[in-house]
Structure formats: structure tokens, C-alpha cells
Scaffold this active site. Structure first.
Site, short mmCIF file in Angstrom:
data_model
loop_
_atom_site.label_atom_id
_atom_site.label_comp_id
_atom_site.label_asym_id
_atom_site.label_seq_id
_atom_site.Cartn_x
_atom_site.Cartn_y
_atom_site.Cartn_z
N SER A 17 0.85 -1.19 0.00
CA SER A 17 0.00 0.00 0.00
C SER A 17 0.89 1.23 0.00
CB SER A 17 -0.90 -0.03 1.23
OG SER A 17 -1.75 1.06 1.25
N CYS A 18 1.42 1.60 -1.16
CA CYS A 18 2.53 2.53 -1.26
C CYS A 18 2.12 3.89 -1.79
CB CYS A 18 3.61 1.93 -2.17
SG CYS A 18 4.04 0.23 -1.74
N THR A 19 3.07 4.82 -1.84
CA THR A 19 2.89 6.11 -2.50
C THR A 19 4.12 6.38 -3.34
OG1 THR A 19 1.67 6.91 -0.56
CG2 THR A 19 2.39 8.56 -2.18
N GLU A 78 3.65 -0.16 -6.99
CA GLU A 78 2.53 0.55 -6.40
C GLU A 78 1.27 -0.27 -6.68
OE1 GLU A 78 0.79 3.83 -4.46
OE2 GLU A 78 2.90 3.75 -5.02
#
Length: 468
Positions: free
Chosen positions: A8-10, A100
């Protein structure tokens, strides 16, 4: 049922004319499904790269070429679920970050279902980065792998070299699209399908060859007068308004305060431009942010409901943050910088490690699954846990720690850049410098820990004084 692990990235991308020094930069918070997924920082030399790769989470396997490039990597320290190499810079100064996790919809999954035994985030960096001699070549290799083997999840990846930054999104089981980020632009991409306007006739786009025909054949475009991949293949759910859109909104407002947008907007722009030249420090702030100076800051003064309304960018599930910089104002031998921080971004600092090395510092490469505060994965996690209990009490010390650490590392970097041309064994010299960088980060982190103990222990509930 096959085990699946959702990240659960940015992601953040910066073109060379948008950065403060002419570098291309790609970055990502690698966030886990939960906190404490130990990471390490290593170099994979050609002799250590497998010639046959076999996944752990699926039945995917592949024979790999016999001429891999050396590359830096931030894999899981405990490889029960596979390598998860995540990000790195190879010896041709090509950078890659993967992945992502992104959203999709039932229309595309009905046309092109996900492939249960295909490839996934576990595999992508290790089978792509060592064989990519340019950012565009990385896109093309990954696209061909997806078309041949399929994938069991929707993901976004990014590639860069000294000239170009590319953003790549998988679509359904076998399809994909990629776009070159304009040199004067930046992108902030949360966990949704992010590409919006797309021109199939542009030299700055690449895609699965049958993608345009598929859209037309299956009546997938909801728009009458545009091709917007987010509308066609992505989602616009209530979850997006709480989990994804606010992160893009906050980052865009940081660089473009004039934007008239809200955290729940479904059509926030993908490619953005700002008059501000973007620095590494800017990127670290955005990728550490928790909606400071808004009612939505979990550490702020909003209501309890407002503090819990939106998912922050900096979060307890940050595993590591990499900022991959390819510089254009220095020789190619020292151009690749793998900036790295471990743990929750509220109490860590990025460190600029030279990528042209064959080994990494002990305190960054020897992470295990056992807590060890002498290791640079575990130490920032200790700092973050203490800091979270009373953020306002420790905030000033954390800000100074980060400023001093980056300043000291930048000073060392300037001296190293100047001396690099005089070295007979450049790689060994850069490894020595990287060890010094690691020592700076470790020393300053322990100083911060001491300051936090001195401030925090008088506030403990387990105390008694006659004048209480």
C-alpha cells in the site's frame, strides 16, 4: 487459496527540468499490509543473480538472460514470501521502483481476468532491472513479460535513466500502458490506477499492442470525447476518496497551493507542473506527510473524526523509502544515488548512498527478523513508536535530527564528488564513503533516541513525588 500479500505505497516522480539540480528522480514509500516487515539494503552482483528464477507466491518461473547488470536492491530481510527486491539502480544508471498496488474495475477484469499463476510484485524488480539498459527498455521488457506470463494483481512501476522518467501500469491479467513523464513535470501516485489522459499516437506512450482495439471492441470507454485510462480501467470508489485521493491532493497542494481541489476529488490531475524546483528534501517531506496544517493531521488539532478521516502518506506501515536519483551534473560513475530510509517516515532520515558499489554498509544489509536496535531497519522503528506517543513533545528534535543528518551527508557527498576522479578503485572508495554515510545516520539516530528518552521519561505515568 494461494497466499497473496498486498502492499500500500505512495509513488513520486520528478522530471529532470522539474528537479532543483537537473536530476531525474523516482521515489516510493514501500508500505506493507502491516507494520514491521524487516527490510535490508544490498547489492546484487552479476554472479549472485539467478539464471533461473522461481516465485514463492505463485508457480511463475522463468529462465533469465546470462548477462545481468549489477544493481542495488531493498529486499525483504526474511524471504519466506520471496525476494521483493522493491527498488534499485543498476550499473547502467537505470533506476526502477516496483510496485505501487493499484485499483481496477469489473469491466477490465471481465475482459482480461487476472492470472492466478502469473508474476507479481514479489518478482518484478529482480527479473526486470538487471536487464534494462535504459528506462524505455525497462518498460518494454516488463510489458513483454506481462503479455507472455500474465499477473495476478494490478500494479504500477516506474523507471528512469539520466534523461527519461516512465510510469507503467498493468491492466487486467495481460495488458499494460506506460507514459513518459514530461521533463518539467512531477507526479504523485497513490494506490489507484493513476494515468489519465493518454495518446496512443504519441512517442511518449507505450502499451500492449491490442489495447486500443480491446477498448473499442468491448465498449470500455465511458467518455465521449477523450481517452482517460483512469476512467476506463480504474476505480472511483468511496474508498478512493478516503484512502487514495487525499494523498495526491496533499502532495499537489504542497507544490501548487493555488490548486482549487479537495481531498476527495476523483479527477485530481496525474501530471502536474509547479514553478518550484523540487529537491530531495521536498520529496522526503511529502512522502513523510500526515496532512500537517490541516484538520486531518492525526497529530493535529482537528476533531477525532477528522484525524481519522483520511489515510496519511507517512504511516506506521512504511517499511522503507527510496528516492532514486540519476544526476546529470557529475560523471556517470557517480551519478546514481540510492537515497534510503527505513521504518515509519515520521522519525527517520534519508541517506544518499552511491549506487556504483559492490557491497553495502553492515548496519543496512544485515537485517534479520529479530529486533536489533543496532541495525538501521529496527532503530527508526523504535524511534517512531516512542515518538508516536507524544509527537508534539519530540517534533522539534526530530526535525533537527533530519536536517542535521541530511546536511552532514550532503557535505560528505560534495567532498566525495570532488575526490572521485582521483581514485584508482572508485567502487571501493564509494563503499567506504557509504559506510561513513551509514555511521552518520546511525549516530544521529541514537542521539535523537537519547533526547527522546530525556524528554519522555519525566512524563511517564509510573512516577511519584511528594509534591505531585
Amino acid at each position: 487459496m494461494t497466499k497473496r500479500i498486498k502492499g500500500s505505497c505512495t509513488t513520486m516522480l520528478v522530471g529532470k527540468k522539474a528537479s532543483i539540480d537537473g536530476s531525474t528522480i523516482i521515489a516510493r514509500n514501500e508500505d506493507g499490509a502491516g507494520p514491521l516487515n524487516p527490510q535490508k539494503f544490498v547489492v546484487v552482483n552479476p554472479e549472485d543473480q539467478p539464471r533461473h528464477y522461481k516465485a514463492v507466491l505463485s508457480k511463475f518461473e522463468i529462465d533469465l538472460p546470462d548477462n545481468p547488470l549489477r544493481y542495488t536492491s531493498t529486499p525483504n530481510a526474511v524471504e519466506d514470501d520471496g525476494i521483493w527486491a522493491a527498488a534499485g539502480i543498476n550499473s547502467d544508471n537505470v533506476a526502477m521502483t516496483a510496485t505501487e498496488t493499484i485499483t481496477t474495475n469489473s469491466r477490465i477484469l471481465g475482459v482480461d481476468p487476472l492470472v492466478e499463476e502469473g508474476l507479481g510484485e514479489e518478482d518484478i524488480t529482480a527479473i526486470t532491472l538487471p536487464y534494462s539498459h535504459s528506462a524505455r527498455e525497462g518498460v518494454e521488457r516488463l510489458g513483454s513479460l506481462l503479455e507472455k506470463y500474465g499477473t495476478y494483481e494490478m500494479n504500477a512501476m516506474a523507471f528512469s535513466d539520466k534523461d527519461e522518467v516512465w510510469y507503467f501500469e498493468s491492466i487486467g491479467g495481460h495488458h499494460w500502458a506506460a507514459i513518459r513523464i514530461p521533463d518539467d513535470a512531477y507526479v504523485i501516485a497513490p494506490n489507484r490506477l493513476n494515468i489519465d489522459q493518454f495518446d496512443f499516437n504519441s512517442d511518449d506512450t507505450l502499451f500492449a499492442k491490442d489495447l486500443p482495439d480491446m477498448i473499442e471492441k468491448y465498449h470500455m470507454n465511458p467518455d465521449k470525447d477523450q481517452v482517460n485510462l483512469r476512467h476506463i480501467f480504474g476505480s472511483a470508489t468511496i474508498k478512493d476518496t478516503r484512502y487514495n485521493n487525499p494523498r495526491a491532493w496533499y502532495g499537489q497542494k504542497y507544490f501548487n497551493p493555488e490548486f482549487d481541489t479537495t481531498p476527495i476529488d476523483q479527477d485530481l490531475p496525474f501530471i502536474c507542473r509547479t514553478n518550484k524546483k523540487i529537491s530531495i528534501e521536498d520529496m522526503k517531506f511529502v512522502l513523510s506527510s500526515h496532512y500537517q496544517n490541516t484538520p486531518y493531521d492525526p497529530y493535529g488539532t482537528g476533531t477525532e473524526a477528522q484525524k481519522k478521516q483520511f489515510r496519511p502518506i507517512g504511516i506506521n506501515r512504511n517499511q522503507e523509502l527510496h528516492i532514486l536519483q540519476i544526476r546529470n551534473d557529475v560523471p556517470a560513475e557517480i551519478a546514481g544515488i540510492h537515497w534510503l530510509a527505513f521504518g515509519p517516515n515520521t522519525f527517520n532520515s534519508v541517506v544518499p548512498f552511491y549506487a556504483n558499489v559492490t557491497d553495502t554498509p553492515e548496519s543496512y544489509k544485515n537485517t534479520t527478523g529479530n529486533c536489533d536496535p543496532t541495525n538501521m531497519y529496527w532503530l527508526p522503528n523504535v524511534l517512531a513508536l516512542i515518538g508516536d506517543r507524544d509527537f508534539a513533545l519530540f517534533e522539534d528534535q526530530e526535525n533537527l535530527f533530519e536536517e542535521h543528518t541530511v546536511a552532514q551527508c550532503r557535505n560528505l557527498q560534495i567532498k566525495t564528488d570532488q575526490e572521485s576522479a582521483n581514485q584508482s578503485d572508485l567502487s571501493a572508495y564509494l563503499e567506504k564513503v557509504n559506510n561513513q554515510m551509514a555511521d552518520i545516520a546511525k549516530k544521529n539516530s541514537n542521539v535523537l533516541l537519547g533526547q527522546m528518552l530525556a524528554l519522555g521519561e519525566p512524563q511517564m505515568k509510573l512516577k511519584f513525588q511528594l509534591n505531585d
